[in-house]
Design a protein around this motif. Structure first.
Motif, mmCIF file in Angstrom:
data_model
loop_
_atom_site.group_PDB
_atom_site.id
_atom_site.type_symbol
_atom_site.label_atom_id
_atom_site.label_comp_id
_atom_site.label_asym_id
_atom_site.label_seq_id
_atom_site.Cartn_x
_atom_site.Cartn_y
_atom_site.Cartn_z
ATOM 1 N N CYS A 18 16.073 0.838 -5.506
ATOM 2 C CA CYS A 18 14.971 0.914 -4.536
ATOM 3 C C CYS A 18 15.233 0.007 -3.338
ATOM 4 O O CYS A 18 15.054 0.417 -2.184
ATOM 5 C CB CYS A 18 13.663 0.549 -5.236
ATOM 6 S SG CYS A 18 12.192 0.753 -4.208
ATOM 7 N N LEU A 19 15.666 -1.209 -3.605
ATOM 8 C CA LEU A 19 15.980 -2.131 -2.509
ATOM 9 C C LEU A 19 17.102 -1.576 -1.633
ATOM 10 O O LEU A 19 17.048 -1.673 -0.394
ATOM 11 C CB LEU A 19 16.375 -3.504 -3.057
ATOM 12 C CG LEU A 19 15.268 -4.300 -3.749
ATOM 13 C CD1 LEU A 19 15.845 -5.577 -4.359
ATOM 14 C CD2 LEU A 19 14.147 -4.625 -2.775
ATOM 15 N N TYR A 22 15.775 1.103 0.700
ATOM 16 C CA TYR A 22 15.097 0.502 1.854
ATOM 17 C C TYR A 22 16.111 -0.040 2.867
ATOM 18 O O TYR A 22 15.953 0.168 4.072
ATOM 19 C CB TYR A 22 14.135 -0.605 1.409
ATOM 20 C CG TYR A 22 12.747 -0.082 1.142
ATOM 21 C CD1 TYR A 22 11.790 -0.072 2.140
ATOM 22 C CD2 TYR A 22 12.400 0.422 -0.107
ATOM 23 C CE1 TYR A 22 10.513 0.414 1.911
ATOM 24 C CE2 TYR A 22 11.133 0.907 -0.354
ATOM 25 C CZ TYR A 22 10.192 0.909 0.665
ATOM 26 O OH TYR A 22 8.930 1.401 0.433
ATOM 27 N N ARG A 23 17.137 -0.717 2.382
ATOM 28 C CA ARG A 23 18.166 -1.254 3.295
ATOM 29 C C ARG A 23 18.876 -0.135 4.053
ATOM 30 O O ARG A 23 19.103 -0.241 5.248
ATOM 31 C CB ARG A 23 19.206 -2.062 2.513
ATOM 32 C CG ARG A 23 18.845 -3.479 2.205
ATOM 33 C CD ARG A 23 20.046 -4.284 1.706
ATOM 34 N NE ARG A 23 20.787 -3.651 0.627
ATOM 35 C CZ ARG A 23 20.479 -3.744 -0.663
ATOM 36 N NH1 ARG A 23 19.437 -4.452 -1.035
ATOM 37 N NH2 ARG A 23 21.208 -3.137 -1.578
ATOM 38 N N THR A 25 17.916 2.937 4.668
ATOM 39 C CA THR A 25 17.104 3.825 5.508
ATOM 40 C C THR A 25 16.480 3.092 6.695
ATOM 41 O O THR A 25 15.843 3.722 7.538
ATOM 42 C CB THR A 25 15.984 4.509 4.693
ATOM 43 O OG1 THR A 25 15.123 3.513 4.134
ATOM 44 C CG2 THR A 25 16.556 5.383 3.590
ATOM 45 N N ALA A 26 16.691 1.804 6.775
ATOM 46 C CA ALA A 26 16.064 1.002 7.835
ATOM 47 C C ALA A 26 16.476 1.450 9.243
ATOM 48 O O ALA A 26 15.685 1.336 10.181
ATOM 49 C CB ALA A 26 16.399 -0.474 7.643
ATOM 50 N N ARG A 37 12.760 9.411 5.937
ATOM 51 C CA ARG A 37 12.743 7.993 5.542
ATOM 52 C C ARG A 37 11.565 7.690 4.626
ATOM 53 O O ARG A 37 11.715 7.049 3.582
ATOM 54 C CB ARG A 37 12.697 7.118 6.787
ATOM 55 C CG ARG A 37 12.642 5.646 6.494
ATOM 56 C CD ARG A 37 12.604 4.867 7.785
ATOM 57 N NE ARG A 37 12.333 3.475 7.556
ATOM 58 C CZ ARG A 37 11.950 2.645 8.494
ATOM 59 N NH1 ARG A 37 11.825 3.050 9.737
ATOM 60 N NH2 ARG A 37 11.702 1.396 8.208
ATOM 61 N N SER A 38 10.399 8.175 4.997
ATOM 62 C CA SER A 38 9.196 7.945 4.199
ATOM 63 C C SER A 38 9.308 8.615 2.832
ATOM 64 O O SER A 38 8.959 8.013 1.803
ATOM 65 C CB SER A 38 7.976 8.472 4.947
ATOM 66 O OG SER A 38 6.823 8.378 4.152
ATOM 67 N N THR A 41 11.977 6.616 0.626
ATOM 68 C CA THR A 41 11.493 5.336 0.095
ATOM 69 C C THR A 41 10.343 5.537 -0.894
ATOM 70 O O THR A 41 10.260 4.837 -1.904
ATOM 71 C CB THR A 41 11.072 4.374 1.226
ATOM 72 O OG1 THR A 41 10.092 5.005 2.058
ATOM 73 C CG2 THR A 41 12.265 3.956 2.068
#
Length: 125
Positions: A18-19, A22-23, A25-26, A37-38, A41
């Motif tokens: 998960c982390l 997020y990294r 897709t930033a 992206r939404s 995540t």
């Protein structure tokens, strides 16, 4: 059994995944903020959340249902990962990292489910 969902290796692996989502897709284009992206995540969070929620369920069938939902969310993430690569939003290296982490998370989650099934005598359909 562990005292908290945080002690479950499957959850730990899913959390690292998960982390990483997020990294990775930033830096998606701004127009994907509420799109890919939404979705990506959200699905990654769903993996960890369903493992955590399933951990506290009393019935083994309930536990397995939540862990199955987590596996489904993980497969959803794999779809978004491939789409992200093919759209050029992530590099091949990022794609491979996410696939590697998803594979690890899936293997531990499967093993956890197999352990629950064997321990309880629930049929594995």
């Amino acid at each position: 059994m562990s005292n908290t969902f945080k002690n479950i290796i499957a959850w730990q692996k899913a959390y690292q995944y998960c982390l990483a989502v997020y990294r990775n897709t930033a830096d998606f284009p701004e127009f994907e903020k509420y799109g890919l992206r939404s979705q990506f995540t959200r699905a990654a969070v769903s993996v960890t959340a369903n493992i955590a929620e399933g951990y506290r369920k009393l019935s083994k069938q309930d536990k397995l249902r939540f862990f199955n939902i987590a596996q489904g969310s993980l497969d959803e993430c794999r779809n978004y990962n491939m789409l992200s690569k093919d759209l050029g939003y992530i590099t091949e290296e990022q794609y491979n990292e996410l696939e590697y982490l998803a594979d690890g998370s899936s293997k531990f989650l499967n093993a956890y489910c197999v352990g629950i099934v064997r321990k309880s005598g629930v049929k594995d359909d």
